[in-house]
Design a protein around this motif. Structure first.
Motif, PDB file in Angstrom:
ATOM      1  N   GLN A 125       0.832  -1.204   0.000  1.00  0.00           N
ATOM      2  CA  GLN A 125       0.000   0.000   0.000  1.00  0.00           C
ATOM      3  C   GLN A 125       0.866   1.252   0.000  1.00  0.00           C
ATOM      4  OE1 GLN A 125      -3.557   0.073   2.687  1.00  0.00           O
ATOM      5  NE2 GLN A 125      -2.985  -2.065   3.092  1.00  0.00           N
ATOM      6  N   ASN A 126       1.953   1.239   0.783  1.00  0.00           N
ATOM      7  CA  ASN A 126       2.862   2.387   0.785  1.00  0.00           C
ATOM      8  C   ASN A 126       3.478   2.598  -0.592  1.00  0.00           C
ATOM      9  OD1 ASN A 126       2.418   2.926   3.490  1.00  0.00           O
ATOM     10  ND2 ASN A 126       4.148   1.684   4.182  1.00  0.00           N
ATOM     11  N   ARG A 127       3.840   1.503  -1.243  1.00  0.00           N
ATOM     12  CA  ARG A 127       4.416   1.616  -2.585  1.00  0.00           C
ATOM     13  C   ARG A 127       3.385   2.168  -3.570  1.00  0.00           C
ATOM     14  NH1 ARG A 127       7.140  -3.188  -6.339  1.00  0.00           N
ATOM     15  NH2 ARG A 127       8.041  -1.769  -7.879  1.00  0.00           N
ATOM     16  N   LEU A 128       2.160   1.692  -3.469  1.00  0.00           N
ATOM     17  CA  LEU A 128       1.104   2.185  -4.351  1.00  0.00           C
ATOM     18  C   LEU A 128       0.856   3.674  -4.127  1.00  0.00           C
ATOM     19  CD1 LEU A 128      -1.432  -0.772  -4.067  1.00  0.00           C
ATOM     20  CD2 LEU A 128      -0.202  -0.101  -6.127  1.00  0.00           C
ATOM     21  N   ASN A 129       0.813   4.089  -2.856  1.00  0.00           N
ATOM     22  CA  ASN A 129       0.603   5.504  -2.551  1.00  0.00           C
ATOM     23  C   ASN A 129       1.748   6.354  -3.084  1.00  0.00           C
ATOM     24  OD1 ASN A 129      -1.926   5.689  -1.116  1.00  0.00           O
ATOM     25  ND2 ASN A 129      -0.969   4.587   0.570  1.00  0.00           N
ATOM     26  N   SER A 130       2.969   5.864  -2.931  1.00  0.00           N
ATOM     27  CA  SER A 130       4.132   6.595  -3.444  1.00  0.00           C
ATOM     28  C   SER A 130       4.067   6.715  -4.966  1.00  0.00           C
ATOM     29  CB  SER A 130       5.419   5.878  -3.021  1.00  0.00           C
ATOM     30  OG  SER A 130       6.553   6.528  -3.575  1.00  0.00           O
ATOM     31  N   THR A 131       3.740   5.610  -5.623  1.00  0.00           N
ATOM     32  CA  THR A 131       3.614   5.629  -7.087  1.00  0.00           C
ATOM     33  C   THR A 131       2.512   6.579  -7.525  1.00  0.00           C
ATOM     34  OG1 THR A 131       4.361   3.331  -7.187  1.00  0.00           O
ATOM     35  CG2 THR A 131       3.238   4.202  -9.120  1.00  0.00           C
ATOM     36  N   MET A 132       1.394   6.567  -6.802  1.00  0.00           N
ATOM     37  CA  MET A 132       0.279   7.428  -7.169  1.00  0.00           C
ATOM     38  C   MET A 132       0.636   8.902  -6.997  1.00  0.00           C
ATOM     39  SD  MET A 132      -3.725   7.042  -6.133  1.00  0.00           S
ATOM     40  CE  MET A 132      -3.488   7.381  -4.395  1.00  0.00           C
ATOM     41  N   ASN A 133       1.334   9.237  -5.908  1.00  0.00           N
ATOM     42  CA  ASN A 133       1.749  10.630  -5.696  1.00  0.00           C
ATOM     43  C   ASN A 133       2.700  11.086  -6.792  1.00  0.00           C
ATOM     44  OD1 ASN A 133       0.253  10.849  -3.349  1.00  0.00           O
ATOM     45  ND2 ASN A 133       1.946  10.220  -2.025  1.00  0.00           N
ATOM     46  N   HIS A 134       3.648  10.209  -7.154  1.00  0.00           N
ATOM     47  CA  HIS A 134       4.584  10.559  -8.228  1.00  0.00           C
ATOM     48  C   HIS A 134       3.853  10.736  -9.558  1.00  0.00           C
ATOM     49  CE1 HIS A 134       7.205   9.331 -11.638  1.00  0.00           C
ATOM     50  NE2 HIS A 134       8.002  10.221 -11.080  1.00  0.00           N
ATOM     51  N   LEU A 135       2.902   9.837  -9.840  1.00  0.00           N
ATOM     52  CA  LEU A 135       2.182   9.913 -11.103  1.00  0.00           C
ATOM     53  C   LEU A 135       1.307  11.161 -11.153  1.00  0.00           C
ATOM     54  CD1 LEU A 135       1.829   8.405 -13.741  1.00  0.00           C
ATOM     55  CD2 LEU A 135      -0.068   7.145 -12.717  1.00  0.00           C
ATOM     56  N   GLU A 136       0.687  11.521 -10.031  1.00  0.00           N
ATOM     57  CA  GLU A 136      -0.115  12.750  -9.988  1.00  0.00           C
ATOM     58  C   GLU A 136       0.746  13.971 -10.262  1.00  0.00           C
ATOM     59  OE1 GLU A 136      -1.808  12.510  -6.119  1.00  0.00           O
ATOM     60  OE2 GLU A 136      -3.628  11.477  -6.799  1.00  0.00           O
TER      61      GLU A 136
END
Length: 312
Positions: A246-257
Motif C-alpha cells: 500500500q505504501n508503494r502504491l501511494n508513493s507511485t500514485m503521488n509521483h504519477l499525480e
C-alpha cells in the motif's frame, strides 16, 4: 497613376486586406470561444502534434491513477481479511493455552476442540471468500498467477527476455504507465495462501494439515501452541507485505499525480489561450475589418471619376 475602369486595383488591394483581416478576426473569435489557441492543425502543426501527444499521455496516466486507486482498495481488502484471520488465530491460541493445563476434563476438551476446529474452518472460509472484483486474494492463486500465459502468444513472442523469467511474471499485475516496461510501468501483487494449510506449511511439512493441529488432548494442545505461532508468523508476513505494498502504491500514485500536473502545465502553455492577448487581437482586427470594409466601398467609387470625364 493611371485612371481606368477596366481593373479597379485599389478595390482589389483593399479587398485582399479585408480578406486577411477577416481571417484573423475569425481566428480570434474561434480562440476566444474555445479557450484554446490550437483549434486546427493549420494554427500550428508542430504544436498541435505535441498537444495531441501530451493529451494522450494525460489520458493514459489518469487511467493509471484509477488502476492504482483500485489496487490500494484491493490491498486494503486483503489486509482487512488478514486482520480478521489474525483475530481468529489469537482465539485459537487462547483455546490451546487453556487446554494445555491439566485442570480440564476430557468432556471439556471435546467442547473446546469443537470450537477450535470451527475457528480453523472459518479461517479457510475467509481466505477462500476474500476477493476483489472476482479476483481471489488469499487462497494462494494470486501468487501463482502466470502473467506470460495470460498476456497471450504475441506478448510471449515479442518479450522473450521477460518470458524467460517466469518468477518475475507471477502475481496480479498492477499497470499504471503508458508502455509495458517492467521497470517503469507495472509491478505485481503477490499474496500467499492464508488458509490453514498455507499458514501451517512451515510447521511439520511432512504431515497433512488435518493432523497438524488439535486441542483434543493436553499434549496436542501444547503442540498446537507452537503450530499457531507459525501460523501467526505467516499471517504477520502477509499483513506486513500488504502494508508495504500500500505504501508503494501511494508513493507511485503521488509521483504519477505530480507527473500529470507537470505534463498538464506544459500542455497548457502550448494550447491554452491568453485571453488578454487574444482580446487585443480581436479588437485590433475588428477595427481593421470595419475600416477595410468602409474603404472598399470608397474604392469602388473611384471608377466613377473616370466616367465623369466621358460625360464632359
Amino acid at each position: 497613376m493611371s485612371l481606368n475602369i477596366n481593373i479597379n486595383t485599389s478595390a482589389t488591394r483593399v479587398a485582399n486586406r479585408l480578406h486577411t483581416h477577416y481571417d484573423r478576426l475569425n481566428q480570434a473569435v474561434s480562440r476566444l470561444s474555445s479557450g484554446s489557441k490550437l483549434n486546427s492543425s493549420e494554427d500550428n502543426p508542430v504544436q498541435m502534434a505535441n498537444h495531441n501527444i501530451y493529451k494522450g499521455k494525460i489520458a493514459v496516466y489518469n487511467a493509471g491513477l484509477i488502476n492504482l486507486n483500485e489496487a490500494i482498495s484491493m490491498a486494503q481488502t486483503a489486509e482487512s481479511a488478514v486482520e480478521k484471520i489474525g483475530d481468529i488465530l489469537i482465539r485459537m491460541k487462547e483455546i490451546a493455552e487453556q487446554v494445555s493445563t491439566g485442570t480440564y476434563t476430557n468432556e471439556q476438551r471435546v467442547i473446546l476442540q469443537s470450537e477450535f476446529a470451527i475457528m480453523g474452518i472459518e479461517i479457510d472460509r475467509i481466505a477462500t471468500f476474500t476477493d476483489f472484483k472476482g479476483t481471489h486474494l488469499l487462497d494462494g492463486t494470486l501468487s501463482n498467477r502466470n502473467n506470460t500465459d495470460r498476456m497471450g502468444s504475441w506478448y510471449q513472442t515479442v518479450n522473450q527476455q521477460l518470458n524467460e523469467d517466469k518468477e518475475s511474471m507471477t502475481g496480479l499485475k498492477i499497470h499504471f504507465g503508458d508502455s509495458s516496461k517492467e521497470s517503469e510501468d507495472f509491478y505485481f501483487l503477490k499474496m500467499n495462501d492464508l488458509r490453514m494449510k498455507g499458514l501451517l506449511k512451515d510447521y511439520r511439512p511432512d504431515v497433512q494439515t488435518n493432523n497438524k493441529i488439535a486441542v483434543s488432548t493436553q499434549e496436542a494442545a501444547q503442540l498446537a501452541l507452537t503450530a499457531i505461532n507459525t501460523a501467526l508468523a505467516n499471517k504477520d508476513k502477509a499483513r506486513i507485505y500488504a502494508g508495504i505494498f500500500q505504501n508503494r502504491l501511494n508513493s507511485t500514485m503521488n509521483h504519477l499525480e505530480n507527473h500529470v500536473d507537470r505534463i498538464s502545465d506544459i500542455d497548457s502553455k502550448i494550447s491554452d489561450m491568453d485571453i488578454a492577448e487574444e482580446m487585443t487581437q480581436f479588437t485590433t482586427y475588428q477595427m481593421l475589418t470595419e475600416t477595410a470594409t468602409a474603404m472598399l466601398s470608397q474604392a469602388n467609387i473611384l471608377p466613377q471619376i473616370a466616367l465623369k470625364l466621358l460625360n464632359k
